[in-house]
Design a protein around this motif. Structure first.
Motif, short mmCIF file in Angstrom:
data_model
loop_
_atom_site.label_atom_id
_atom_site.label_comp_id
_atom_site.label_asym_id
_atom_site.label_seq_id
_atom_site.Cartn_x
_atom_site.Cartn_y
_atom_site.Cartn_z
N LEU A 1 30.97 31.76 32.73
CA LEU A 1 31.20 33.05 32.07
C LEU A 1 30.77 34.20 32.97
O LEU A 1 31.49 35.21 33.10
N ILE A 2 29.60 34.07 33.58
CA ILE A 2 29.11 35.11 34.47
C ILE A 2 30.04 35.28 35.66
O ILE A 2 30.39 36.40 36.06
N ALA A 3 30.48 34.16 36.23
CA ALA A 3 31.37 34.21 37.39
C ALA A 3 32.70 34.90 37.05
O ALA A 3 33.20 35.72 37.83
N MET A 4 33.28 34.59 35.88
CA MET A 4 34.55 35.21 35.50
C MET A 4 34.40 36.70 35.27
O MET A 4 35.29 37.50 35.59
N ASP A 5 33.27 37.11 34.70
CA ASP A 5 33.01 38.55 34.55
C ASP A 5 32.91 39.23 35.90
O ASP A 5 33.46 40.32 36.12
N LEU A 6 32.22 38.60 36.84
CA LEU A 6 32.07 39.19 38.17
C LEU A 6 33.40 39.20 38.94
O LEU A 6 33.67 40.14 39.70
N VAL A 7 34.23 38.19 38.74
CA VAL A 7 35.55 38.17 39.37
C VAL A 7 36.38 39.36 38.86
O VAL A 7 37.03 40.08 39.64
N ARG A 8 36.35 39.58 37.52
CA ARG A 8 37.11 40.70 36.97
C ARG A 8 36.55 42.04 37.44
O ARG A 8 37.29 42.98 37.72
N PHE A 9 35.22 42.13 37.52
CA PHE A 9 34.58 43.36 38.03
C PHE A 9 35.04 43.66 39.45
O PHE A 9 35.47 44.78 39.76
N ALA B 1 48.52 33.03 33.87
CA ALA B 1 48.40 31.83 33.04
C ALA B 1 48.62 30.58 33.87
O ALA B 1 47.92 29.57 33.71
N ALA B 2 49.59 30.62 34.78
CA ALA B 2 49.84 29.46 35.64
C ALA B 2 48.65 29.18 36.56
O ALA B 2 48.28 28.02 36.76
N VAL B 3 48.06 30.24 37.09
CA VAL B 3 46.88 30.08 37.95
C VAL B 3 45.73 29.45 37.18
O VAL B 3 44.93 28.67 37.72
N ALA B 4 45.63 29.77 35.87
CA ALA B 4 44.51 29.29 35.06
C ALA B 4 44.64 27.82 34.65
O ALA B 4 43.66 27.23 34.18
N VAL C 1 47.16 39.57 37.90
CA VAL C 1 47.18 38.10 37.91
C VAL C 1 45.76 37.54 37.88
O VAL C 1 45.43 36.64 37.09
N VAL C 2 44.90 38.07 38.74
CA VAL C 2 43.52 37.60 38.81
C VAL C 2 42.80 37.84 37.48
O VAL C 2 42.10 36.96 36.97
N VAL C 3 42.98 39.02 36.91
CA VAL C 3 42.32 39.34 35.64
C VAL C 3 42.83 38.45 34.51
O VAL C 3 42.06 37.97 33.69
N ALA C 4 44.15 38.19 34.49
CA ALA C 4 44.72 37.33 33.44
C ALA C 4 44.17 35.91 33.56
O ALA C 4 43.81 35.29 32.55
#
Length: 422
Positions: A86-94, A67-70, A119-122
């Motif tokens: 949206l696409i970038a965040m999906d690819l980051v989580r992938f 949450a702090a990172v976001a 942390v990255v996924v959150a």
């Protein structure tokens, strides 16, 4: 276009091909998330032999740091096209999730990596939610937002019912790492679905050419606190979600420990009541149409606060199990009515050029308060016992309806903007 949209309304509120792709992407990633529900703690315990303190840190610290990172990402998202975000965040989580099975296969998986991935996924989750709300507001006219949010809510509860049993079976056959792979793939498929929405999205313009300043990070909170309708709703949802989720780990201890329920009985106690989520999400729009959004918001928000205190009362045996199931059904049903109405109400009260920052600030606060209250209630559970701590959370939840908006908000006036339509 207008006559075509009216025909769409008559044919069951068809929201267009672009929304269909967005909805499909949401359902795919939600199913992947529920398939992998509990996978990180299981990997920590079964693979890395982590202790209770490490597992607790994985759940609470990962969300809080994410949450702090976001925080700086909300203002960053506001002035960018939302679909690429949206696409970038999906690819980051992938990519982040895929590092876990890769490290496991190579024999180098460690607890620090699990924590960093969480942390990255959150952070990506919060950023995705902020961008998706802003994107939805440009994709659909205001009168269709409640229909769309109700469909998202219904999909959430459908995947909640289907995902954990399938994930549990997959974990039993293949191990917890397999469900992380499924979750990662779901984000890749979600990215492809969002890309397929197509259409032109104009680039938002900054009010000035100045670079983002440190003070801009607080814009979302300033906007929320300055609005007489958003402010109480903000505190209500942060307090309700935090207190409700803080009691969940203690309920696990109570049911599986002192009351002697088996793991399958515990799973049943939460799987069956999820049917209430399907019912509530289907009723949200008809109720709001008949009684008005504000009345439904207050009624559902009040009723959902009355149920959780019952979680402190169950005893052993079938009667106790049925009591938990009944209480959970009531909570989930009321939340499923409340959530789409609240999400729509919030979007309608937020100016189009403030949506990403507002939703980001909202999500950061909710995740942080939940992590903090979960830690506090863990200490209270150790000092007072799980039943007493759950009861205390239930008593405090009874006060949360006082934070709901007292009166219906006046329509928000903002300049007409060009919407990208299906």
């Amino acid at each position: 276009m207008r006559s075509g949209r009216r025909r769409g309304h008559l044919l069951g509120h068809r929201l267009g091909r672009r929304f269909g792709w967005l909805w499909g992407a949401y359902g795919t990633s939600a199913l992947g998330t529920w398939l992998a529900f509990g996978a990180f703690p299981l990997i920590a315990v079964q693979v890395l032999h982590a202790g209770p303190a490490e597992v607790a840190a994985l759940s609470s610290a990962g969300a809080a740091v994410g949450a702090a990172v976001a925080v700086p990402l909300g203002p960053w998202v506001e002035f960018r096209r939302k679909r690429p975000v949206l696409i970038a965040m999906d690819l980051v989580r992938f990519a982040a999730l895929l590092t876990i099975p890769t490290a496991f296969a190579l024999g180098v998986l460690g607890f620090l990596q699990l924590l960093l991935v969480s942390v990255v996924v959150a952070a990506a989750d919060i950023t995705f939610r902020a961008a998706s709300g802003a994107y939805l507001k440009t994709l659909l006219p205001a009168e269709d937002l409640l229909v769309a949010n109700a469909r998202f809510e219904s999909t959430t509860w459908t995947t909640t019912i289907i995902g954990p049993p399938l994930g549990g079976a997959a974990i039993g056959l293949l191990g917890p790492v397999a469900t992380v792979v499924a979750d990662a793939v779901s984000y890749l498929l979600s990215a492809l679905g969002i890309r397929a929405t197509g259409g032109h999205e104009p680039r938002p313009e900054r009010p000035d050419a100045a670079r983002m300043r440190a003070g801009d990070l607080l814009d979302g909170w300033r906007y929320i606190l300055a609005d007489a309708t958003l402010r109480p709703l903000f505190f209500n949802t942060a307090c309700f979600n935090g207190l409700l989720m803080a009691a969940e780990p203690l309920l696990v201890v109570l049911m599986l420990g002192r009351l002697g329920f088996t793991p399958w009985q515990y799973g049943l106690a939460f799987a069956v009541p999820s049917i209430g989520g399907l019912l509530g999400s289907r009723l949200a729009r008809p109720l709001a149409t008949r009684f008005g959004q504000h009345r439904v918001l207050v009624a559902a928000g009040t009723l959902r606060a009355l149920c959780p205190i019952g979680l402190a009362l169950p005893g052993p045996g079938t009667g106790g199990l049925l009591l938990v199931m009944g209480v959970e059904f009531g909570i989930i049903f009321c939340c499923a009515v409340f959530n789409p109405v609240y999400a729509t109400y919030r979007l309608e009260r937020t100016a189009s050029d403030r949506v990403a920052r507002t939703l980001s600030a909202w999500a950061v606060t909710t995740k942080t308060s939940t992590a903090l209250l979960t830690a506090v209630w863990g200490v209270l559970g150790a000092l007072l016992g799980p039943r007493t701590a759950i009861g205390l959370a239930g008593v405090l939840l009874l006060a949360t309806p006082l934070l709901l908006p007292r009166r219906a908000a006046a329509p928000l006036r903002e300049p007409e903007t060009t919407r990208s339509r299906a």
